[in-house]
Design an enzyme around this catalytic site. Structure first.
Site, PDB file in Angstrom:
ATOM      1  N   ASP A 242      54.203  84.083   9.893  1.00 23.80           N
ATOM      2  CA  ASP A 242      52.782  83.811  10.066  1.00 23.80           C
ATOM      3  C   ASP A 242      52.119  82.948   8.991  1.00 23.80           C
ATOM      4  O   ASP A 242      51.468  81.960   9.292  1.00 23.80           O
ATOM      5  CB  ASP A 242      52.020  85.133  10.169  1.00 23.80           C
ATOM      6  CG  ASP A 242      52.387  85.921  11.409  1.00 23.80           C
ATOM      7  OD1 ASP A 242      53.549  85.828  11.833  1.00 23.80           O
ATOM      8  OD2 ASP A 242      51.534  86.627  11.947  1.00 23.80           O
TER       9      ASP A 242
ATOM     10  N   SER B  85      46.054  90.009  14.746  1.00 26.79           N
ATOM     11  CA  SER B  85      47.396  89.509  14.994  1.00 26.79           C
ATOM     12  C   SER B  85      47.396  88.737  16.302  1.00 26.79           C
ATOM     13  O   SER B  85      46.604  89.010  17.208  1.00 26.79           O
ATOM     14  CB  SER B  85      48.379  90.683  15.097  1.00 26.79           C
ATOM     15  OG  SER B  85      49.593  90.277  15.669  1.00 26.79           O
TER      16      SER B  85
ATOM     17  N   GLU C  68      44.860  92.027   9.309  1.00 24.33           N
ATOM     18  CA  GLU C  68      44.930  91.964  10.771  1.00 24.33           C
ATOM     19  C   GLU C  68      44.660  93.342  11.353  1.00 24.33           C
ATOM     20  O   GLU C  68      45.055  94.355  10.780  1.00 24.33           O
ATOM     21  CB  GLU C  68      46.312  91.483  11.220  1.00 24.33           C
ATOM     22  CG  GLU C  68      46.548  90.022  10.967  1.00 24.33           C
ATOM     23  CD  GLU C  68      47.872  89.538  11.514  1.00 24.33           C
ATOM     24  OE1 GLU C  68      48.021  88.322  11.685  1.00 24.33           O
ATOM     25  OE2 GLU C  68      48.776  90.365  11.759  1.00 24.33           O
TER      26      GLU C  68
ATOM     27  N   CYS D 148      58.575  87.052  16.211  1.00 19.72           N
ATOM     28  CA  CYS D 148      58.358  87.941  17.356  1.00 19.72           C
ATOM     29  C   CYS D 148      58.054  87.158  18.629  1.00 19.72           C
ATOM     30  O   CYS D 148      57.351  86.150  18.614  1.00 19.72           O
ATOM     31  CB  CYS D 148      57.253  88.934  17.041  1.00 19.72           C
ATOM     32  SG  CYS D 148      57.693  90.036  15.685  1.00 19.72           S
TER      33      CYS D 148
END
Length: 556
Positions: A120, A468, A442, A191
């Protein structure tokens, strides 16, 4: 060559002795020195394969006539950091990554860089460093995870968090939860949904800093290794032609990235990262431009958590280039811009084919006529509030309800899982912004709990923190100014009515100006929750979410 400053001349004899100590030959030292920024570690699933990609890049650089030199970049796994103090240390790593990469590149005189990020904050941090350094640079990401399968259906990390909420609601057994736990995250990689990591890797490709396939080729595919070798080859061409990031990261390139963002339905975190990257490139992006671009950009993809498709499906359907080709049919992209391939955007997507019109909707048959993200404004968010509208239930696009106010994430989760949040409520979580957190956590746990408790189509969540990419529902984040600096979200009281009108980009607190002024006169700043270490310095320097949470020296 930049590296002549550390390799050539009598004064550099001591430097050369140190290269000898590293095992580099005289023949290697005559070649351009290419820094390979490897984000490999053994704690982030998206990074555990990067050692193999690093070796592939090294081979590609050496094959094309360069001297490859590896150095590291850190990365935090947001999933592992979620829901505890660790999440305060996620967003802040973006600046640590940019700063440390700048230090390594400047101190050692690299002629070019190959960035190998995946997760991220790691991707935007290295893009910020690339823009700041402005030496030839190319990106190759670690690639997305394959979707898991539970009872024959594809699942991803957001399914896992929502399953925890279902257990709290009594609609899922611990035995069923264990099946999810064993099968949701089956491989290495970022992910598997259109979460922040995959959003940023796709936008790296769209903005022109990565090769075709950078955003979507799964981590476990050998095509990812071939891509890494090609990136190693191509950096040498960029060095020879002196094509630098700021040649590519133009205002028009950011407009392309925002357009692809809207079509893909990316994570709301892109609204933090794109302004921060642009800032490093000397470009000011007013995030209100997002609504202008959204208004003319159809939403073509509904990847998890917005829909039932995953990154592997997007890859098989034709990837980012196929999405961009659909957009080009309506003249929505700047096609004449340079990219790291040495070709233009238009040349890069030439020949792209949309192989699955259900994964990538044709431009004339979109999921929505406007883009996947909306910027909201109003007296509750005078600067901005951000929502991933493509992941909002239709019945929640317009909503009015009573505020349920919490001054930290943990209190909100306790209330949600304790059955204290009811249909129609608007959960407000504040003092979780960049300064107030500090670190702008998040809110995947609260949103997942709301979904898992069966309230996803009746309850909204508003925060000065962020979400998120795995969050879905009426989740509005980045509310600016944040509570810690006295933004209106700090003045909300339990039971106040809040109006959410996403189609009209409005977020309003239904309280009179006179009442708000009275409340403001009584408001007092709060002591930051952490007052030592890196977060203390971060808190002192960070700006609000509407500016990308960039760091800025205090004005004298």
């Amino acid at each position: 060559m930049i590296s002549d400053s550390v390799k050539t001349g009598i004064q550099q004899a001591p430097h050369r002795s140190l290269f000898n100590a590293l095992g580099f030959t005289e023949e290697e030292r005559r070649k351009p020195m290419i820094g390979i920024v490897s984000s490999f570690n053994e704690i982030v699933p998206g990074h555990m394969n990067i050692d193999k990609l690093t070796e592939a890049v090294k081979l590609g650089v050496a094959e094309a006539g360069g001297m490859p030199v590896v150095f590291p970049a850190i990365a935090v796994c947001d999933g592992i950091a979620m829901g505890h103090v660790g999440m305060k240390y996620s967003l802040v790593t973006r600046d640590l990554i940019a700063d440390s990469t700048e230090c390594m590149a400047r101190a050692h005189g690299f002629d070019g860089l190959v960035m190998i990020p995946n997760c991220d904050k790691n991707v935007p941090g290295l893009l910020m460093a690339a823009a700041r350094l402005n030496i030839p640079t190319i990106f190759v990401s670690g690639g997305p995870m394959m979707a898991g399968r539970v009872n024959g259906r594809k699942r991803s990390l957001s399914s896992m968090f929502e399953a925890v909420g279902s257990v709290a609601a009594g609609t899922m057994s611990l035995e069923e939860l264990a099946v999810y736990e064993e099968n949701t995250c089956p491989t290495c990689g970022s992910c598997s949904g259109m979460y922040t990591a995959n959003s940023m890797n796709c936008l790296t490709e769209a903005i022109g800093m990565g090769l075709r396939g950078n955003g979507t080729i799964p981590a476990v595919y050998s095509a990812r290794i071939r891509l890494a070798k090609h990136a190693g080859n191509q950096i040498m061409e960029l060095v020879r032609q002196n094509i630098c990031p700021r040649d590519i990261l133009t205002k028009e390139a950011f407009e392309n990235a925002l357009t692809v963002d809207m079509a893909l339905g990316c994570s709301t975190n892109t609204m933090l990262h794109l302004p921060a990257i642009a800032h490093e490139a000397g470009i000011d992006i007013n995030m209100e431009i997002a609504n202008e671009i959204s208004a003319r950009t159809p939403n073509l993809c509904h990847l998890a958590p917005a829909g039932p498709t995953y990154m592997e499906d997007l890859n098989e359907a034709g990837g980012v280039s196929a999405v961009m080709d659909e957009l080009a049919k309506k003249n929505l992209l700047h096609l004449d811009l340079p990219t790291v391939t040495g070709r233009t955007v238009g040349e890069n997507i030439s020949g792209a084919v949309n192989r699955d019109p259900e994964v990538i909707r044709p431009i004339d048959n979109p999921y929505m006529q406007s883009g996947g993200i909306a910027v909201l404004k109003g007296n509750l968010a005078p600067d901005t509030g951000i929502v991933k509208k493509s992941a909002v239930a239709p019945e929640m696009l317009k909503h009015e309800g009573p505020a349920r106010v919490f001054d930290c994430e943990e209190d909100a989760i306790d209330a949600i899982k304790g059955g204290k949040i009811h249909e129609g409520d608007v959960v407000v979580i504040r003092y979780e912004g960049p300064k107030g957190g500090p670190g702008m956590r998040e809110m995947l746990n609260p949103t997942s709990a709301i979904i898992g408790m069966g309230l996803g189509s009746t309850v909204a969540l508003i925060t000065d923190g962020r979400f998120s990419g795995a969050s879905r529902g009426a989740a509005i984040g980045h509310v600016s100014p944040e509570a810690a600096v006295g933004g209106p979200i700090a003045l909300v009281e339990e039971g106040d009515r809040i109006l959410i009108d996403i189609p009209n980009n409005e977020l309003s607190l239904l309280v009179s100006d006179e009442e708000l002024a009275q409340r403001r006169s009584k408001w007092q700043p709060r002591t930051p929750k952490i007052t030592s270490g890196y977060l203390e310095r971060y808190c002192a320097l960070v700006t609000s979410g509407n500016r990308g949470a960039i760091l800025e020296l205090p004005k004298q």
